[in-house]
Design a protein around this motif. Structure first.
Motif, PDB file in Angstrom:
ATOM      1  N   LYS A 115      42.813  42.952  28.413  1.00  0.00           N
ATOM      2  CA  LYS A 115      43.204  43.944  29.406  1.00  0.00           C
ATOM      3  C   LYS A 115      42.112  44.032  30.476  1.00  0.00           C
TER       4      LYS A 115
ATOM      5  N   LEU B 272      44.904  49.767  35.675  1.00  0.00           N
ATOM      6  CA  LEU B 272      45.105  48.381  35.271  1.00  0.00           C
ATOM      7  C   LEU B 272      45.051  47.471  36.489  1.00  0.00           C
TER       8      LEU B 272
ATOM      9  N   VAL C 271      49.374  43.711  35.132  1.00  0.00           N
ATOM     10  CA  VAL C 271      50.329  44.191  34.132  1.00  0.00           C
ATOM     11  C   VAL C 271      51.133  42.998  33.633  1.00  0.00           C
TER      12      VAL C 271
ATOM     13  N   ILE D 111      43.618  54.080  26.724  1.00  0.00           N
ATOM     14  CA  ILE D 111      42.395  53.298  26.553  1.00  0.00           C
ATOM     15  C   ILE D 111      41.275  54.199  26.057  1.00  0.00           C
TER      16      ILE D 111
ATOM     17  N   SER E 178      37.108  50.342  23.680  1.00  0.00           N
ATOM     18  CA  SER E 178      37.575  49.140  24.364  1.00  0.00           C
ATOM     19  C   SER E 178      36.524  48.582  25.321  1.00  0.00           C
TER      20      SER E 178
END
Length: 245
Positions: free
Chosen positions: A138, A153, A156, A232, A236
């Motif tokens: 990601k 983001l 995607v 998130i 992460s």
């Protein structure tokens, strides 16, 4: 510190005699993200370490072992200067990036497969395919590096009917400016030290979110004011411990 571990049930039969005691395997790999910009190619890397424990499980006569895998390390950081900072996140399935880059002829989670990865020569390198599972890690950025809720983001991806991934929305140029394009992401086997501290230089608050989501919540919500931040967690960005330490 974030703590993530995944236990996998391998799908190839082995004789009980082949796994008679716990065996611990480790390998390190460098993930490098390269971005084309009008100013030239910008890169960011992180060295991560995977630990795999293969244990006997004689109660299952067909698959008499269990493989436990965990990863420690941090996100790869691509500093694009005034354009912003991009992070390639790390997660519980991060070891699958190595599995994709270097397919094992003996199955990735079998005792022989785990040994295969632990013995890959230093310098072995491959380019990740964004379409093949698990796809790319990601990729995120922040409109305000001081505000965890401002995470967004960068790309995607969605899984299609065939089980591969399709790019549904590429926001590289929208977020970082015209001519900024993701070039590639590579994986390289290495023995260099595990990366630490680079994320914290950009996100000084990150350790406050080690066990919570970036919107400050502890659980995911169907209706969230900050849906990306609610999906998130701080783990992460930095995974500092595994189950064997």
């Amino acid at each position: 510190y974030a703590f993530m571990v995944a236990v996998f049930f391998a799908a190839t039969a082995f004789a009980v005699s082949e796994v008679t005691e716990n065996k611990i395997y480790k390998w390190r790999y460098k993930i490098t993200v390269s971005v084309d910009t009008p100013e030239g190619v910008k890169t960011g890397s992180a060295v991560r370490e995977t630990t795999a424990v293969v244990s006997p499980y004689p109660l299952d006569t067909q698959h008499p072992y269990r493989t436990t895998i965990s990863t420690k390390g941090e996100a790869a950081v691509v500093d694009l200067g005034p354009r912003g900072v991009m992070f390639a996140l790390v997660d519980v399935d991060d070891h699958r990036l190595v599995f994709q880059a270097f397919p094992s002829p003996k199955g990735p989670l079998t005792p022989a497969g785990i040994e295969f990865y632990s013995k890959l020569p230093v310098g072995t390198e491959a380019v990740l395919s964004p379409q093949r599972p698990p796809g790319y890690p990601k990729l995120v950025t922040f409109s305000n590096l001081n505000d965890p809720k401002s995470v967004t983001l960068v790309q995607v991806w969605e899984r299609n009917r065939e089980g591969y991934f399709d790019l549904k929305d590429d926001r590289m140029q929208t977020l970082f400016g015209a001519g900024v394009i993701l070039k590639d992401i590579t994986i390289e086997i290495t023995e260099t030290p595990i990366t630490a501290g680079i994320v914290e230089k950009h996100l000084t608050w990150i350790h406050e979110y080690a066990n919570i989501l970036l919107d400050g919540q502890r659980i995911h919500k169907l209706q969230s004011e900050y849906p990306v931040a609610n999906s998130i967690g701080g783990g992460s960005f930095t995974m500092r411990k595994n189950n064997n330490e």
